[in-house]
Design a protein around this motif. Sequence first.
Motif, mmCIF file in Angstrom:
data_model
loop_
_atom_site.group_PDB
_atom_site.id
_atom_site.type_symbol
_atom_site.label_atom_id
_atom_site.label_comp_id
_atom_site.label_asym_id
_atom_site.label_seq_id
_atom_site.Cartn_x
_atom_site.Cartn_y
_atom_site.Cartn_z
ATOM 1 N N VAL A 38 8.435 12.972 5.854
ATOM 2 C CA VAL A 38 7.313 12.325 5.149
ATOM 3 C C VAL A 38 6.781 11.176 6.008
ATOM 4 C CG1 VAL A 38 6.646 10.956 3.117
ATOM 5 C CG2 VAL A 38 8.144 12.952 2.840
ATOM 6 N N TYR A 39 7.713 10.368 6.508
ATOM 7 C CA TYR A 39 7.310 9.210 7.316
ATOM 8 C C TYR A 39 6.531 9.652 8.566
ATOM 9 C CZ TYR A 39 7.626 5.315 10.535
ATOM 10 O OH TYR A 39 7.313 4.339 11.433
ATOM 11 N N HIS A 40 7.078 10.640 9.295
ATOM 12 C CA HIS A 40 6.415 11.052 10.547
ATOM 13 C C HIS A 40 5.087 11.757 10.284
ATOM 14 C CE1 HIS A 40 9.244 9.491 13.353
ATOM 15 N NE2 HIS A 40 10.250 10.086 12.736
ATOM 16 N N LEU A 41 5.051 12.560 9.238
ATOM 17 C CA LEU A 41 3.777 13.234 8.915
ATOM 18 C C LEU A 41 2.717 12.180 8.601
ATOM 19 C CD1 LEU A 41 5.055 16.201 6.716
ATOM 20 C CD2 LEU A 41 3.743 16.402 8.850
ATOM 21 N N PHE A 42 3.113 11.178 7.823
ATOM 22 C CA PHE A 42 2.162 10.125 7.466
ATOM 23 C C PHE A 42 1.690 9.385 8.712
ATOM 24 C CE2 PHE A 42 0.547 6.119 6.199
ATOM 25 C CZ PHE A 42 -0.210 6.427 5.080
ATOM 26 N N ARG A 43 2.647 9.001 9.555
ATOM 27 C CA ARG A 43 2.302 8.252 10.771
ATOM 28 C C ARG A 43 1.404 9.057 11.714
ATOM 29 N NH1 ARG A 43 2.325 4.240 9.271
ATOM 30 N NH2 ARG A 43 3.944 2.714 9.057
ATOM 31 N N GLN A 83 7.697 5.385 -5.052
ATOM 32 C CA GLN A 83 6.403 4.924 -4.538
ATOM 33 C C GLN A 83 6.324 5.007 -3.011
ATOM 34 O OE1 GLN A 83 4.153 1.944 -6.087
ATOM 35 N NE2 GLN A 83 5.355 1.561 -7.903
ATOM 36 N N PHE A 84 7.232 5.746 -2.419
ATOM 37 C CA PHE A 84 7.292 5.736 -0.947
ATOM 38 C C PHE A 84 5.961 6.159 -0.327
ATOM 39 C CE2 PHE A 84 8.976 7.908 3.069
ATOM 40 C CZ PHE A 84 8.878 6.738 3.801
ATOM 41 N N HIS A 85 5.427 7.281 -0.754
ATOM 42 C CA HIS A 85 4.177 7.742 -0.145
ATOM 43 C C HIS A 85 3.026 6.783 -0.466
ATOM 44 C CE1 HIS A 85 0.513 10.109 0.474
ATOM 45 N NE2 HIS A 85 1.191 10.624 1.472
ATOM 46 N N ALA A 86 2.982 6.329 -1.718
ATOM 47 C CA ALA A 86 1.902 5.414 -2.119
ATOM 48 C C ALA A 86 1.963 4.121 -1.303
ATOM 49 C CB ALA A 86 2.013 5.107 -3.610
ATOM 50 N N LYS A 87 3.174 3.629 -1.062
ATOM 51 C CA LYS A 87 3.281 2.362 -0.314
ATOM 52 C C LYS A 87 2.996 2.568 1.175
ATOM 53 C CE LYS A 87 5.767 -0.462 -3.569
ATOM 54 N NZ LYS A 87 6.878 -1.333 -3.883
ATOM 55 N N LEU A 88 3.342 3.746 1.702
ATOM 56 C CA LEU A 88 2.926 4.024 3.089
ATOM 57 C C LEU A 88 1.402 3.970 3.157
ATOM 58 C CD1 LEU A 88 5.200 7.058 4.197
ATOM 59 C CD2 LEU A 88 5.320 4.701 5.055
ATOM 60 N N SER A 89 0.754 4.544 2.140
ATOM 61 C CA SER A 89 -0.721 4.567 2.117
ATOM 62 C C SER A 89 -1.307 3.160 2.044
ATOM 63 C CB SER A 89 -1.252 5.355 0.911
ATOM 64 O OG SER A 89 -0.640 6.604 0.858
ATOM 65 N N GLN A 90 -0.536 2.228 1.468
ATOM 66 C CA GLN A 90 -1.023 0.850 1.345
ATOM 67 C C GLN A 90 -0.626 -0.007 2.550
ATOM 68 O OE1 GLN A 90 -3.076 -0.177 -1.089
ATOM 69 N NE2 GLN A 90 -2.994 1.957 -1.789
ATOM 70 N N GLY A 91 0.095 0.571 3.500
ATOM 71 C CA GLY A 91 0.424 -0.195 4.706
ATOM 72 C C GLY A 91 1.897 -0.461 4.944
ATOM 73 N N ALA A 92 2.782 0.107 4.120
ATOM 74 C CA ALA A 92 4.225 -0.092 4.364
ATOM 75 C C ALA A 92 4.598 0.534 5.705
ATOM 76 C CB ALA A 92 5.054 0.524 3.240
ATOM 77 N N SER A 93 5.585 -0.083 6.357
ATOM 78 C CA SER A 93 5.968 0.384 7.697
ATOM 79 C C SER A 93 7.129 1.375 7.650
ATOM 80 C CB SER A 93 6.350 -0.821 8.555
ATOM 81 O OG SER A 93 7.420 -1.508 7.934
ATOM 82 N N GLY A 94 7.595 1.695 6.450
ATOM 83 C CA GLY A 94 8.714 2.629 6.326
ATOM 84 C C GLY A 94 9.383 2.435 4.980
ATOM 85 N N GLY A 95 10.616 2.872 4.875
ATOM 86 C CA GLY A 95 11.311 2.742 3.600
ATOM 87 C C GLY A 95 12.796 2.476 3.793
#
Length: 297
Positions: free
Chosen positions: A222-227, A195-207
């Motif tokens: 994934v993290y940097h692209l999302f940010r 759920q890493f990408h889904a949780k980033l989309s919901q406001g998670a600050s990382g994994g």
Amino acid sequence: MMERQDVQGIFVPLITPFSLDGELDLASYRNYVDNLLSHDIQGLVINGTTGEAPTVRWEEVIQLTKSTQAFLKSKKPSVPVVVGTGTNDTASSVQRTEMAAEIGADAVLVVVPYYSKPSQQGIIEHFRRVAQVGVPVIAYEIPSRTGVSLSMDTARRILDMNGVIGIKDSSDRLELVSELARSGSGPVLCGDDLQFHAKLSQGASGGMLASANVNTQAFIDVYHLFRSGDVIAAQQSFDRVTPLIRKLFQESNPAPLKWILASQGLIASDQLRLPMTSISMELEAELERLLPSFMQS
Ligand SMILES: O=C(O)C1=N[C@H](C(=O)O)C[C@H](O)C1
């Protein structure tokens, strides 16, 4: 010591390598950690689920922590070390947290007390006592393993405590992250790899992701692209690592992960401590076939 703003990016929960006779294999450990440090990770986690916390003795946790700190000092002193100190007994969790403070842990990872199925009030009190020690606490919600879930109100109250700097959420509920993000509580690290990408989309600050032990750079990307706001590219990169994640959790973590790290020559053996056992021959055959594609994703 870590602060709230440091709870972001990719944290890697470390495995604990054992030799064939079941003893700590510190030579493998150093080799494996050295390889991880070639990536821009935000922190290392000792004695989490991936580190086989239930069967690693506390003296060994201290040994691993000191060895990691000495190694980081010469290689990458800015990387914080988070030590798992949570048990299902408040007194021993407090005592371990005090000892982690003495040896200079940057933060502690404290799992929701498992097995006893305490009340929400009991869980809150558990975290309050541990947080009073003075080492920053990351609370660890993993109901599939603990047998009890944090209510939204409990999660908020834990995050509001002085000394608690974040939550690692390994539940499969997206609402915990989204509600905490919406109400300005947080930060929340995703601990459910799929759920890493889904949780980033919901406001998670990382994994804090066991899978980030393999193909570490892909998770950082994934993290940097999302940010950076490129949500689609982040999703596409994440889609490329989901086959790896599925295989890593097809049998109990960290058995598949240890098998992969041993196949890569990063650790000498995939030995686990009972009751954990090595992966099945079926999974071994699948991983042998898929490993090259996992490393390219
Ligand atoms: O050790 C950890 O921390 C993690 N444990 C989870 C589990 O094994 O269930 C998975 C997560 O990736 C990190």
